[in-house]
Design an enzyme around this catalytic site. Structure first.
Site, PDB file in Angstrom:
ATOM      1  N   LYS A  71       1.192  -1.179  -0.112  1.00 27.94           N
ATOM      2  CA  LYS A  71      -0.361  -0.202   0.145  1.00 27.94           C
ATOM      3  C   LYS A  71       0.729   1.205   0.197  1.00 27.94           C
ATOM      4  O   LYS A  71       2.284   1.104   0.609  1.00 27.94           O
ATOM      5  CB  LYS A  71      -1.302  -0.158   1.101  1.00 27.94           C
ATOM      6  CG  LYS A  71      -0.434  -0.008   2.322  1.00 27.94           C
ATOM      7  CD  LYS A  71      -1.064  -0.569   3.987  1.00 27.94           C
ATOM      8  CE  LYS A  71      -0.202  -0.157   4.689  1.00 27.94           C
ATOM      9  NZ  LYS A  71      -0.943  -1.063   6.470  1.00 27.94           N
ATOM     10  N   TYR A 112      15.630  30.225   7.003  1.00 28.27           N
ATOM     11  CA  TYR A 112      14.401  31.248   7.238  1.00 28.27           C
ATOM     12  C   TYR A 112      14.832  31.308   9.140  1.00 28.27           C
ATOM     13  O   TYR A 112      14.882  30.961  10.191  1.00 28.27           O
ATOM     14  CB  TYR A 112      13.600  30.065   7.534  1.00 28.27           C
ATOM     15  CG  TYR A 112      12.640  30.253   6.054  1.00 28.27           C
ATOM     16  CD1 TYR A 112      12.640  31.342   5.400  1.00 28.27           C
ATOM     17  CD2 TYR A 112      12.828  29.380   5.214  1.00 28.27           C
ATOM     18  CE1 TYR A 112      11.842  31.696   4.016  1.00 28.27           C
ATOM     19  CE2 TYR A 112      12.546  29.246   4.104  1.00 28.27           C
ATOM     20  CZ  TYR A 112      12.011  30.933   3.543  1.00 28.27           C
ATOM     21  OH  TYR A 112      11.558  31.010   2.213  1.00 28.27           O
ATOM     22  N   ARG A 158     -11.005  -0.501  14.630  1.00 33.43           N
ATOM     23  CA  ARG A 158      -9.919   0.599  13.665  1.00 33.43           C
ATOM     24  C   ARG A 158     -11.057   0.543  12.679  1.00 33.43           C
ATOM     25  O   ARG A 158     -11.624   0.850  12.159  1.00 33.43           O
ATOM     26  CB  ARG A 158      -8.400   0.786  13.083  1.00 33.43           C
ATOM     27  CG  ARG A 158      -8.151   1.248  12.158  1.00 33.43           C
ATOM     28  CD  ARG A 158      -6.453   1.448  12.391  1.00 33.43           C
ATOM     29  NE  ARG A 158      -6.342   0.254  11.836  1.00 33.43           N
ATOM     30  CZ  ARG A 158      -5.139  -0.163  10.841  1.00 33.43           C
ATOM     31  NH1 ARG A 158      -3.690   1.219  11.432  1.00 33.43           N
ATOM     32  NH2 ARG A 158      -4.652  -1.138  10.482  1.00 33.43           N
ATOM     33  N   MET A 173      12.024  23.960   1.787  1.00 38.05           N
ATOM     34  CA  MET A 173      10.679  22.814   0.942  1.00 38.05           C
ATOM     35  C   MET A 173      11.951  22.291  -0.157  1.00 38.05           C
ATOM     36  O   MET A 173      11.717  22.103  -0.228  1.00 38.05           O
ATOM     37  CB  MET A 173       9.775  24.466   0.300  1.00 38.05           C
ATOM     38  CG  MET A 173       8.608  23.762  -0.264  1.00 38.05           C
ATOM     39  SD  MET A 173       7.093  24.295  -1.287  1.00 38.05           S
ATOM     40  CE  MET A 173       6.510  25.396  -0.266  1.00 38.05           C
TER      41      MET A 173
HETATM   42  C1  PLP Z   1      -0.339  -2.427   6.548  1.00 37.08           C
HETATM   43  C2  PLP Z   1      -0.554  -3.732   6.885  1.00 37.08           C
HETATM   44  C3  PLP Z   1       0.014  -4.327   7.335  1.00 37.08           C
HETATM   45  C4  PLP Z   1       1.542  -4.161   7.502  1.00 37.08           C
HETATM   46  O1  PLP Z   1       2.175  -4.188   8.405  1.00 37.08           O
HETATM   47  P1  PLP Z   1       3.808  -3.490   8.632  1.00 37.08           P
HETATM   48  O2  PLP Z   1       3.383  -3.353  10.788  1.00 37.08           O
HETATM   49  O3  PLP Z   1       4.484  -2.829   8.051  1.00 37.08           O
HETATM   50  O4  PLP Z   1       4.719  -5.055   8.785  1.00 37.08           O
HETATM   51  C5  PLP Z   1      -0.437  -5.522   7.388  1.00 37.08           C
HETATM   52  N1  PLP Z   1      -1.941  -5.866   7.971  1.00 37.08           N
HETATM   53  C6  PLP Z   1      -2.595  -5.159   7.631  1.00 37.08           C
HETATM   54  C7  PLP Z   1      -4.204  -4.564   7.955  1.00 37.08           C
HETATM   55  C8  PLP Z   1      -2.291  -3.201   7.288  1.00 37.08           C
HETATM   56  O5  PLP Z   1      -2.494  -2.280   7.869  1.00 37.08           O
END
Ligand code: PLP
Length: 352
Positions: A41, A251, A135, A299
């Site tokens: 992701k 800055y 969550r 930036m």
């Molecule tokens: C992002 C995610 C992972 C991977 O987790 P890491 O801590 O990056 O190894 C696994 N399962 C779910 C549901 C996630 O959202």
């Protein structure tokens, strides 16, 4: 109008795809009898899906996880839809239709999502049970709902909240997940992320879901020395100048030269994900010299003290992106350090 090729970038993100492949094999081995998947992701944790996917496939990964439907197309260029799980599940008919068209598999997260998926035609899906992170996922109290029995569940999964700590929550979540697994038929069970894999074989089940560790992150000390750095940040010197005692830099003039100082301005800044937190104690490296960052991060630029070196305009310096170290230095999480890396980097694979 045809544009000429753009000149070489002054900002490079070298992605060591051999290290990435090694890290996947390491996490797969540490998963024991379970198979390791790969969380890809957020554009492969910021590194670039087009670098990450070939390396992971080459290493042997066959189960991929994204969060959004918008991420499917990028992964689909490398692998069949059925190997892609979409963690946010299906929120409406359009998403369900897109799932069918692409073959990517929704991770059903609630009873309404389950109903929607069935109404749109049903078929293979994954199911997320919320074992305590509160969550996303079906709550344990809802697992008896008859709609869930109608699902064709490939992988029943849950996600650990505190696997990077010695926390009693880990065992509690494991117990909730086991109970869920005893109530719902699924082909496979999946619980552990990178840190969860290190909690031992009780947490492995059939499929693990490492993300962070593949990209060089070390969420638990047991992984130190086993995981190789994947992301290397390099930037060119735009300009050099000599400062006299009392001269201010950057800055708001928060840094002043106390002695004659040679300063170099580099072509990366917070727009590239190098946040101001780096200004406190960060340094870049050039030919074995550590060059401290001075003044506020801008930036598009940072300024470093290169007194006593032969640094020249156009030279490339390396910002140490060892993730545990960079995290300790900046206060940013290892996840943030990866996914912050911006779009102006020229992403390239490691030159041997
Ligand atoms: C992002 C995610 C992972 C991977 O987790 P890491 O801590 O990056 O190894 C696994 N399962 C779910 C549901 C996630 O959202």
């Amino acid at each position: 109008m045809t544009l000429p090729d753009a000149p070489p970038a002054s900002l490079r993100l070298r992605i060591d795809t051999a290290a990435l492949a090694d890290n996947w094999r390491t996490m797969d081995r540490l998963s024991g009898s379970a198979t390791a998947g790969a969380a890809v992701k957020a554009n492969g944790y910021g590194l670039g899906i087009d670098f990450v996917m070939p390396a992971l496939l080459g290493a042997g990964a066959r189960n991929f996880f994204v969060a959004h439907w918008s991420e499917v197309a990028g992964v689909l260029a490398y692998t069949a839809g059925e190997t892609i799980a979409v963690l946010h599940g299906v929120a409406d008919e359009q998403e369900a239709a897109y799932a069918r068209a692409t073959g990517a598999v929704p991770v059903i997260n609630s009873l309404p999502q389950a109903r929607l998926w069935l109404q749109s035609g049903g078929g293979r899906c994954h199911l997320m049970v919320d074992s305590g992170i509160n969550r996303l996922g079906v709550e344990p109290g809802n697992l008896g709902d008859p709609v869930l029995e109608k699902l064709e569940i490939d992988t029943l999964m849950s996600h650990l909240a505190s696997a990077d700590e010695e926390s009693a929550q880990n065992a509690r979540q494991l117990a909730v997940f086991r109970e869920a697994a005893s109530r719902l038929p699924a082909k496979r069970l999946s619980l552990g992320n990178s840190a969860g894999i290190m909690l031992g074989e009780d947490y492995h089940f059939d499929l693990t879901r490492p993300g962070l560790a593949l990209y060089g992150g070390v969420p638990r000390s047991e992984l130190a020395g086993l995981i190789r750095q994947v992301a290397h940040v390099e930037s060119a010197v735009l300009q050099l100048r000599d400062l006299s005692p009392g001269d201010a830099v950057g800055y708001n003039a928060v840094w002043h030269a106390e002695r004659p100082t040679r300063a170099a301005t580099l072509a990366l800044g917070y727009a590239d994900g190098i946040l101001r937190a780096w200004g406190k104690a960060g340094a870049v490296q050039h030919e074995g010299h550590g060059l401290p960052i001075i003044g506020k991060v801008s930036m598009d630029m940072i300024i470093v003290d290169c007194t006593g070196t032969n640094l020249a305009e156009g030279d490339f310096c390396n910002l140490s992106y060892d993730l545990p170290q960079a995290s300790a230095l900046t206060g940013l999480s290892q996840y943030e350090l990866l996914t912050l890396l911006g779009n102006r980097f020229d992403r390239t694979t490691q030159i041997a």
